[in-house]
Design a protein around this motif. Sequence first.
Motif, short mmCIF file in Angstrom:
data_model
loop_
_atom_site.label_atom_id
_atom_site.label_comp_id
_atom_site.label_asym_id
_atom_site.label_seq_id
_atom_site.Cartn_x
_atom_site.Cartn_y
_atom_site.Cartn_z
N PRO A 90 35.38 9.23 11.16
CA PRO A 90 35.51 8.68 9.80
C PRO A 90 36.55 9.38 8.95
CG PRO A 90 33.20 8.79 10.41
CD PRO A 90 33.97 9.46 11.52
N ARG A 91 36.67 10.71 9.07
CA ARG A 91 37.63 11.40 8.19
C ARG A 91 39.08 11.18 8.60
NH1 ARG A 91 38.82 16.95 9.81
NH2 ARG A 91 37.65 17.57 11.66
N PHE A 92 39.30 10.50 9.74
CA PHE A 92 40.66 10.13 10.14
C PHE A 92 40.99 8.69 9.75
CE2 PHE A 92 40.99 13.29 13.94
CZ PHE A 92 41.11 14.33 13.03
N ASP B 54 31.96 15.74 14.22
CA ASP B 54 33.05 15.69 13.23
C ASP B 54 34.31 16.43 13.67
OD1 ASP B 54 32.16 18.28 13.07
OD2 ASP B 54 32.11 18.36 10.88
N GLU C 201 44.86 15.78 14.92
CA GLU C 201 45.52 15.31 13.70
C GLU C 201 47.03 15.26 13.89
OE1 GLU C 201 43.75 16.67 9.78
OE2 GLU C 201 42.83 18.13 11.13
N GLN D 8 47.08 18.03 5.26
CA GLN D 8 47.74 16.81 5.75
C GLN D 8 49.19 16.78 5.28
OE1 GLN D 8 45.94 12.98 5.33
NE2 GLN D 8 43.91 13.68 5.93
#
Length: 214
Positions: free
Chosen positions: A62-64, A5, A166, A147
Motif C-alpha cells: 500500500p505505501r508504494f 510492510d 523503491e 523519495q
Amino acid sequence: FHILDGVIRWKNLFENPRSSVAANGSPFLRPLLSDMTFVMGDLQAAILRWLGNSKVCVSGLPRFAGYEPKNCAFGPSAQPSLLLASSNRPWYTDAQRDFFIPAFQRLLDTLQRDCKALGVPFHCRLSPLVEWENIDPSWLGPHPPFQEQLRQNTALITTPSTIAVEGMMLGIPTLIFDPWADPFLVTSAWTADDANAVSTLLPSLLSPTRERAS
C-alpha cells in the motif's frame, strides 16, 4: 489479517535474537499466526510459503501506491549521481555491528575515492535508528525527504532492504551490498559483498547495459 510492510531479510529471519533465541518465543514469520497474509509480490509469497505459511495473497504494498513503476535506465546519464543508503536495521547483535561498521566504512571510503575520480556527486544516507560508531556523519549534510532524495540520484547502493525495491520501482540501477554474503531474499542485477567488488561494478551501475538494466 497481516500486511507485510517491507522485504524479508535473511539476518532478520535467522540471526535476530528475536527468532534465534528459543526463550523469545515463536521465530519471526515461521509461521505467521494470521488467517491471511498480504505481500508485495510473487517472490515474497514464495518465501513465506517456504517458511510454512500457506495462506498468502499477493496484493502489492500500500505505501508504494503513489509510485509509478519505471523500467531501469540504461546507458550513460547526462548528470550521473550516486546515493548510498543503509537499511533501518543493518544489524541485530553487537557482533554483527562490530563486523558491519568497518565493512561499511571501507565502502564509504572507496565510493568517496571512486566518485571523486569519476567526477560523480556522491550522497550517503545512514539509518537514524542505530548508533554509527566511528563513522562521522557531519559531512553528509541535510537529508531531503527520502523519495525526493532517491529521485535526485541516478544510481543506488543499499544494504538488503525495502529501499532496494523503491529504487528499482523508480527505474534506478540498484546494487545490494551485504558484507555477510547472506542468501539474497531481495534480488537485484547488481550485488556485492565487499568494497572492492562494489568498485569493480560501479562503472556498470552508473552506465548499465540494456541487458543488465532489463
